[in-house]
Scaffold this motif. Structure first.
Motif, PDB file in Angstrom:
ATOM      1  N   VAL A   1     -38.794  31.430 -88.318  1.00 36.85           N
ATOM      2  CA  VAL A   1     -38.132  32.563 -87.660  1.00 36.85           C
ATOM      3  C   VAL A   1     -37.398  33.421 -88.681  1.00 36.85           C
ATOM      4  O   VAL A   1     -37.445  34.651 -88.640  1.00 36.85           O
ATOM      5  CB  VAL A   1     -37.155  32.067 -86.570  1.00 36.85           C
ATOM      6  N   GLU A   2     -36.708  32.760 -89.618  1.00 34.04           N
ATOM      7  CA  GLU A   2     -35.983  33.487 -90.654  1.00 34.04           C
ATOM      8  C   GLU A   2     -36.943  34.314 -91.508  1.00 34.04           C
ATOM      9  O   GLU A   2     -36.645  35.443 -91.897  1.00 34.04           O
ATOM     10  CB  GLU A   2     -35.199  32.517 -91.529  1.00 34.04           C
ATOM     11  N   ALA A   3     -38.111  33.741 -91.807  1.00 33.58           N
ATOM     12  CA  ALA A   3     -39.118  34.468 -92.591  1.00 33.58           C
ATOM     13  C   ALA A   3     -39.617  35.684 -91.822  1.00 33.58           C
ATOM     14  O   ALA A   3     -39.797  36.772 -92.390  1.00 33.58           O
ATOM     15  CB  ALA A   3     -40.284  33.539 -92.936  1.00 33.58           C
ATOM     16  N   HIS A   4     -39.859  35.515 -90.510  1.00 38.93           N
ATOM     17  CA  HIS A   4     -40.284  36.647 -89.687  1.00 38.93           C
ATOM     18  C   HIS A   4     -39.199  37.716 -89.641  1.00 38.93           C
ATOM     19  O   HIS A   4     -39.491  38.921 -89.667  1.00 38.93           O
ATOM     20  CB  HIS A   4     -40.596  36.173 -88.266  1.00 38.93           C
ATOM     21  N   ARG A   5     -37.937  37.278 -89.559  1.00 37.97           N
ATOM     22  CA  ARG A   5     -36.831  38.239 -89.516  1.00 37.97           C
ATOM     23  C   ARG A   5     -36.813  39.095 -90.785  1.00 37.97           C
ATOM     24  O   ARG A   5     -36.603  40.305 -90.713  1.00 37.97           O
ATOM     25  CB  ARG A   5     -35.507  37.502 -89.353  1.00 37.97           C
ATOM     26  N   ALA A   6     -37.030  38.473 -91.931  1.00 44.58           N
ATOM     27  CA  ALA A   6     -37.057  39.209 -93.196  1.00 44.58           C
ATOM     28  C   ALA A   6     -38.195  40.234 -93.200  1.00 44.58           C
ATOM     29  O   ALA A   6     -38.028  41.373 -93.670  1.00 44.58           O
ATOM     30  CB  ALA A   6     -37.211  38.235 -94.360  1.00 44.58           C
TER      31      ALA A   6
ATOM     32  N   ASN B   1     -31.746  48.129 -93.522  1.00 47.42           N
ATOM     33  CA  ASN B   1     -30.867  47.439 -94.465  1.00 47.42           C
ATOM     34  C   ASN B   1     -29.905  46.490 -93.754  1.00 47.42           C
ATOM     35  O   ASN B   1     -29.197  45.727 -94.404  1.00 47.42           O
ATOM     36  CB  ASN B   1     -30.058  48.451 -95.282  1.00 47.42           C
ATOM     37  N   SER B   2     -29.858  46.568 -92.439  1.00 51.54           N
ATOM     38  CA  SER B   2     -28.974  45.707 -91.658  1.00 51.54           C
ATOM     39  C   SER B   2     -29.613  45.467 -90.296  1.00 51.54           C
ATOM     40  O   SER B   2     -30.497  46.220 -89.861  1.00 51.54           O
ATOM     41  CB  SER B   2     -27.600  46.363 -91.473  1.00 51.54           C
ATOM     42  N   PHE B   3     -29.142  44.422 -89.617  1.00 53.00           N
ATOM     43  CA  PHE B   3     -29.685  44.141 -88.291  1.00 53.00           C
ATOM     44  C   PHE B   3     -29.293  45.233 -87.304  1.00 53.00           C
ATOM     45  O   PHE B   3     -30.017  45.498 -86.345  1.00 53.00           O
ATOM     46  CB  PHE B   3     -29.211  42.780 -87.789  1.00 53.00           C
ATOM     47  N   ALA B   4     -28.158  45.891 -87.535  1.00 55.30           N
ATOM     48  CA  ALA B   4     -27.752  47.001 -86.672  1.00 55.30           C
ATOM     49  C   ALA B   4     -28.797  48.111 -86.701  1.00 55.30           C
ATOM     50  O   ALA B   4     -29.098  48.737 -85.678  1.00 55.30           O
ATOM     51  CB  ALA B   4     -26.390  47.540 -87.100  1.00 55.30           C
ATOM     52  N   GLN B   5     -29.390  48.352 -87.861  1.00 55.07           N
ATOM     53  CA  GLN B   5     -30.434  49.376 -87.959  1.00 55.07           C
ATOM     54  C   GLN B   5     -31.698  48.937 -87.235  1.00 55.07           C
ATOM     55  O   GLN B   5     -32.416  49.767 -86.667  1.00 55.07           O
ATOM     56  CB  GLN B   5     -30.734  49.673 -89.433  1.00 55.07           C
ATOM     57  N   VAL B   6     -31.972  47.633 -87.248  1.00 54.90           N
ATOM     58  CA  VAL B   6     -33.113  47.116 -86.491  1.00 54.90           C
ATOM     59  C   VAL B   6     -32.908  47.393 -85.009  1.00 54.90           C
ATOM     60  O   VAL B   6     -33.803  47.886 -84.313  1.00 54.90           O
ATOM     61  CB  VAL B   6     -33.281  45.596 -86.725  1.00 54.90           C
ATOM     62  N   LEU B   7     -31.719  47.072 -84.503  1.00 52.42           N
ATOM     63  CA  LEU B   7     -31.410  47.317 -83.097  1.00 52.42           C
ATOM     64  C   LEU B   7     -31.533  48.797 -82.768  1.00 52.42           C
ATOM     65  O   LEU B   7     -32.054  49.178 -81.717  1.00 52.42           O
ATOM     66  CB  LEU B   7     -29.999  46.822 -82.775  1.00 52.42           C
ATOM     67  N   ARG B   8     -31.051  49.634 -83.664  1.00 54.10           N
ATOM     68  CA  ARG B   8     -31.108  51.081 -83.440  1.00 54.10           C
ATOM     69  C   ARG B   8     -32.560  51.531 -83.285  1.00 54.10           C
ATOM     70  O   ARG B   8     -32.879  52.334 -82.384  1.00 54.10           O
ATOM     71  CB  ARG B   8     -30.464  51.791 -84.626  1.00 54.10           C
TER      72      ARG B   8
ATOM     73  N   GLU C   1     -44.105  38.584 -84.800  1.00 54.17           N
ATOM     74  CA  GLU C   1     -42.877  39.255 -85.247  1.00 54.17           C
ATOM     75  C   GLU C   1     -42.213  39.988 -84.086  1.00 54.17           C
ATOM     76  O   GLU C   1     -40.986  40.009 -83.974  1.00 54.17           O
ATOM     77  CB  GLU C   1     -43.197  40.228 -86.387  1.00 54.17           C
ATOM     78  N   ALA C   2     -43.026  40.563 -83.218  1.00 50.19           N
ATOM     79  CA  ALA C   2     -42.486  41.246 -82.040  1.00 50.19           C
ATOM     80  C   ALA C   2     -41.787  40.247 -81.117  1.00 50.19           C
ATOM     81  O   ALA C   2     -40.740  40.559 -80.530  1.00 50.19           O
ATOM     82  CB  ALA C   2     -43.596  41.974 -81.290  1.00 50.19           C
ATOM     83  N   ASP C   3     -42.360  39.036 -80.995  1.00 48.08           N
ATOM     84  CA  ASP C   3     -41.730  37.991 -80.180  1.00 48.08           C
ATOM     85  C   ASP C   3     -40.378  37.595 -80.756  1.00 48.08           C
ATOM     86  O   ASP C   3     -39.400  37.418 -80.028  1.00 48.08           O
ATOM     87  CB  ASP C   3     -42.638  36.760 -80.105  1.00 48.08           C
TER      88      ASP C   3
ATOM     89  N   ARG D   1     -38.012  44.442 -93.342  1.00 47.80           N
ATOM     90  CA  ARG D   1     -38.765  45.217 -94.327  1.00 47.80           C
ATOM     91  C   ARG D   1     -39.672  46.242 -93.650  1.00 47.80           C
ATOM     92  O   ARG D   1     -39.714  47.413 -94.058  1.00 47.80           O
ATOM     93  CB  ARG D   1     -39.592  44.273 -95.207  1.00 47.80           C
ATOM     94  N   LYS D   2     -40.390  45.833 -92.614  1.00 47.14           N
ATOM     95  CA  LYS D   2     -41.317  46.747 -91.947  1.00 47.14           C
ATOM     96  C   LYS D   2     -40.599  47.874 -91.206  1.00 47.14           C
ATOM     97  O   LYS D   2     -41.145  48.983 -91.080  1.00 47.14           O
ATOM     98  CB  LYS D   2     -42.207  45.964 -90.975  1.00 47.14           C
TER      99      LYS D   2
END
Length: 205
Positions: free
Chosen positions: A177-182, A191-198, A150-152, A186-187
């Motif tokens: 990859v899509e499954a890992h992204r989901a 709620n958005s990819f912007a929050q993941v980047l943050r 998932e880190a990769d 969650r982990k």
């Protein structure tokens, strides 16, 4: 000391956008919600006034003639203004969004932003303004939840690579990859990819 915000009326928003229609419509909507609003036609005029302005949340257009949004963001840092910034753009652009979030932006929204989404984002922004922002420890703890694979995948996403490219590099299918992204979303409680980047950029501070 943290600032206590009692209600929307104690909150000041700076709208920086060269589009008059966007400035007027957004300011009318925000004022109807009880916010104080100041509008600026370009980045240069806003930066000139910034030293004399009170603590604010900034709604910042990405593309403007002269001084663009990313440059305004950098100049505010130089001025010592650690104000939360919400970027607005006519299109979703991953490289610019990554740069904006890497340098501390709260969110990157595509125009026209839905009122409910904008208000939710502003709540986060003012919460950040009212405290000493240091979320690196919490962000690192969230990233530690990810598996090595998932880190990769996350690394590829941060670089702006499409799912197919990430899948090719890792020797897996795009669906995987899509499954890992989901799972990453969650982990990281995003709620958005912007929050993941943050979360990623906070962890690296």
């Amino acid at each position: 000391m943290a600032i206590e915000w009692s209600d929307s009326k104690s909150r000041l928003i700076q709208i920086v956008d060269d589009d008059e229609v966007v400035r007027k419509s957004t300011s009318i909507m925000l004022r109807s919600l009880g916010y104080y609003v100041q509008c600026w036609v370009d980045g240069a005029s806003f930066l000139k006034a910034a030293p004399s302005l009170g603590p604010s949340c900034v709604l910042l257009d990405l593309h403007m003639p002269g001084v663009d949004g990313l440059e305004v963001q950098r100049e505010l840092v130089q001025l010592g203004k650690k104000w939360p910034i919400v970027f607005l753009s006519g299109t979703a652009q991953v490289p610019q969004a990554v740069s904006a979030l890497q340098h501390g932006a709260v969110h990157f929204l595509v125009k026209p932003a839905a009122p409910a989404k904008l208000r939710q984002t502003l709540d986060i922004a003012f919460e950040q303004l009212g405290r000493d922002p240091d979320g690196s420890v919490e962000a690192q703890a969230k990233l530690a939840r990810l598996s090595p694979r998932e880190a990769d995948v996350l690394e590829g996403l941060v670089e702006g690579l499409p799912n197919k490219s990430i899948a090719f590099d890792l020797g897996v299918s795009a669906r995987t990859v899509e499954a890992h992204r989901a799972k990453i979303m969650r982990k990281l409680e995003a709620n958005s990819f912007a929050q993941v980047l943050r979360t990623v950029f906070e962890a690296r501070l």
